[in-house]
Design a protein around this motif. Structure first.
Motif: not given
Length: 308
Positions: A166, A179, A205-207, A209-211, A214, A229, A248
């Motif tokens: 992340g 991000m 994981t973390g940032g 995955t969140a940016s 995906m 995440f 996950q």
């Protein structure tokens, strides 16, 4: 005088020669099944356990080697300010960076290269998890942006292999700003009409995955990769429910529509080449043959009418 140690042992050593040093790391232990694997067998299997099929973590250099055809080229990434916040916890962030750079022989947790995959041009960015857990700081963000610009310049698809914990906490808000920067980088590729392919490796994981991770046009993962995440324990404490088995993991995400494919490492190059070919090589449809018109049979001219 001890004649055994003073005379006999030196004679025996001279007779049989000096003992050879045994190289280290001849055998590797699989983290999943705990079986021992000979290092040459492991190399031939692309660091996939020959007993249980567990995909071991590999570095960015190996990832590029396994993905590209022969003759690819790595590019030098732009320099970014180091330790912008002068961060210090138990150790200074600058010292942690220097140590990670010395161990991995990399400037940051990402490597970018261009070449061909099964004959198709491509730009690939690969994360180095051994570099501070592949955390995304300003250097990684700059690497993703540079890879996207290179893909647009070369009119080639962009492929990113993610393996990250992340955001990099030592860079604070500077890390969080990567991000939206990486999301914008993916838009550059898509607006140019080029494929953006993400291959998620263990762990993602973390940032990350969140940016951008995906947002791929095609989402692929290696078998058994941890993708998410927040951690499973944090989620269980938040929702106060027991999570399902395999939550996950790549196979669970494929079953629930988050991923398009789960591909073994040995088949990754062939799969990427096939996808690029389908998305980039135009389908040539042969023209329909013109209908054959048979010539009309010539009729004899009509006889002149009889006159009275």
């Amino acid at each position: 005088m001890n004649w055994i140690s003073e005379w006999a042992l030196p004679k025996i050593k001279t007779l049989f020669g000096a003992p050879r040093e045994v190289p280290e790391n001849l055998w590797h232990k699989c983290e999943a099944c705990e079986q021992m694997i000979f290092h040459r067998d492991l190399e031939r299997a692309l660091h996939v356990c020959t007993h249980c099929g567990h995909h071991m973590r590999i570095g960015a250099a190996r990832r590029l080697e396994y993905t590209f055809d022969a003759g690819f080229s790595r590019i030098e990434l732009p320099r970014v300010p180091t330790d912008p916040l002068r961060f210090r916890d138990q150790r200074r962030y600058a010292d942690r960076l220097r140590e990670a750079q010395a161990k991995s022989a990399m400037d940051d947790a990402i490597a970018v290269a261009h070449g061909t995959i099964e004959g198709h041009r491509a730009v690939v960015a690969a994360f180095e998890f051994a570099f501070m857990a592949g955390s995304m700081g300003a250097g990684v963000g700059e690497g993703i942006v540079t890879a996207a610009r290179l893909a647009v310049l070369q009119d080639a698809p962009l492929i990113v292999f993610t393996a990250s914990g992340g955001a990099r906490m030592q860079e604070g808000a500077v890390s969080l700003m990567q991000m939206p920067r990486t999301v914008i980088a993916t838009r550059l590729v898509k607006e140019a009409g080029l494929p953006f392919i993400v291959v998620m490796c263990d762990p993602t994981t973390g940032g990350v995955t969140a940016s951008f991770a995906m947002l791929g046009d095609i989402q692929i993962a290696e078998p058994g990769a941890l993708i998410g995440f927040a951690g499973a324990r944090v989620i269980e404490q938040t929702v106060r429910e027991k999570l399902p088995e395999g939550f996950q993991r790549a196979e669970y995400l494929l079953e629930h529509g988050i991923l398009d494919l789960v591909v073994a490492r040995g088949a990754m190059r062939e799969t990427l080449g096939r996808i690029i070919g389908l998305l980039r090589v135009p389908l040539v449809v042969p023209p329909e043959p013109e209908p054959v018109v048979e010539p009309l049979i010539a009729l004899p001219p009509p006889e002149p009418a009889a006159t009275s």
